[in-house]
Design an enzyme around this catalytic site. Sequence first.
Site, PDB file in Angstrom:
ATOM      1  N   GLY A 137       0.817  -1.210   0.000  1.00 10.04           N
ATOM      2  CA  GLY A 137       0.000   0.000   0.000  1.00 10.04           C
ATOM      3  C   GLY A 137       0.851   1.261   0.000  1.00 10.04           C
ATOM      4  O   GLY A 137       0.520   2.253  -0.663  1.00 10.04           O
ATOM      5  N   ASP A 138       1.954   1.238   0.745  1.00 13.08           N
ATOM      6  CA  ASP A 138       2.857   2.385   0.744  1.00 13.08           C
ATOM      7  C   ASP A 138       3.528   2.546  -0.613  1.00 13.08           C
ATOM      8  O   ASP A 138       3.696   3.673  -1.103  1.00 13.08           O
ATOM      9  CB  ASP A 138       3.917   2.216   1.837  1.00 13.08           C
TER      10      ASP A 138
END
Length: 524
Positions: free
Chosen positions: A302-303
């Site tokens: 997600g990052d």
Amino acid sequence: MSRPGPAAGAVPPARLTPVPHTVPDAVPDAVPDAVPARPLVVVVGDVLLDRDVDGTVTRLAPDAPVPVVDVAQVRQSPGGAGLAALLCAPRADVVLVAPLADDADGEELRRQLADVTLVPLGHEGPTRRKTRVRSSGQSLVRVDEGGPGTPAGVTPETAEPVREALARCDAVLVADYGGGVTRDPLLRELLAETAGRVPLVWDPHPRGGPPVPAAALVTPNAAEAERAAGNLPDPPAGQDGHVPAVADALRRAWAARSVGVTAGERGAFVVTRPDGDDDGAPAVVRHLPARPVRGADPCGAGDRFAATAVDRLARGDTPADAVREAVAAASAWVASGGADGFRRARDAGPRAVVAEPDRPVTRAELGARLRATGGVLVATSGCFDLLHAGHVSMLTAARRLGDHLVVLLNSDRSVRRLKGPERPVVPLADRRRVLEGLECVDHVVVLDDDEPSAAVADLRPDIWAKGGDYTRSGLPEAAVVHAYGGQVVTLPRLDGRSTTGLVSQVRASDPANATIPPTMRRSS
């Protein structure tokens, strides 16, 4: 290589150089002012200390039926907004705004975040720490401690460095990890002001505050989106195409310009409206599929997704194009071992890339994987027939421009079309092997086209480098590079060095080989 970071709390007064290494005689073509070569990105969020305890299990404990881990190695690095900032740093100047505790773990975070400018906020409680205990790469348990991490002492006076950084940035990434940063009223006010001026990407958390209005892109995963939509006054009903309906409902509720819901191996769904007009044309829904990858550790994907999206938006991409690139980067992240693979590659240096041995890597995947690893991606192309000093000089100079050098090598068929039926002198396999043996070359990709525009569009290098015998008008791929925000750089050449000259010399000195076939009949 990483550059030294400025002192904590300082805001850089001006842009850094567009690339980490310079060649005095290199001449970059002009890049439109609207597409900064190295944007300033502000990352706002909650920082964690991630720890990996690696070992092996060969027995059970005598006092309980639990495995005993014999620890071989302990590694730790920034997580949360800290990881997001590190992922942005190879391609942008980064200011990280986050609470940091005054304890030993907080000092470790400051040390490992030396590549970014820190604007630290007060931190309630000790540093939040997440420890994963693993055996032979398999996670056994995760231990969370510390916190709560809520920002402390945020006043108009103490927030002035935050205001200054946001006033000068090209884009903002809000990396919410539920510590309380996105619920602070003053920080929300500053973020709302900034969202009306530059692209703002909001990566939400179930315990965080809602995105501020006018966010360019909000990036919940499917579970987060379902949970948030369930709290709406009129939640969307379950049906075919439910994820796009949820995304559009959240876009309306959050007054966001677009919402991109990530759905794991399904890729992402992006919902936006033309010019943000809710009363006009219907929402535009795009499904951006992900390539299947072999990887068991999605930690940090997600990052990686959000960091790639904010970088692309800062360079002028549309939300859909930014999400398309982010999906590819997240897939490459998982294939490369997730957050653990990133930490290992970081320890090994910027040239480490993990590939899948069972399947050839496409040009787009190679570019995404190199960007996921970090660093400036440089590419060039050529026949490189009878490699000579001029070639080596150009390739060495190109590698100094960045952290990865990819060479697009013309195939034998392509060389014959470009140079005539007697070329290449050296067949493809040998030319490739020689190039791969050079320290300055990281990857070689075979190019069967006569010009590299399609390959460049797939690879998307930050810098496209060519020898000084080329002019901008003679590079049709230059338009492709500039379209996605890259740079074209021409490099100095060594006069009097050319493959054609070498072939002519061989013919003149040895009439028996006056016609040189694709492979040399007599070695010299």
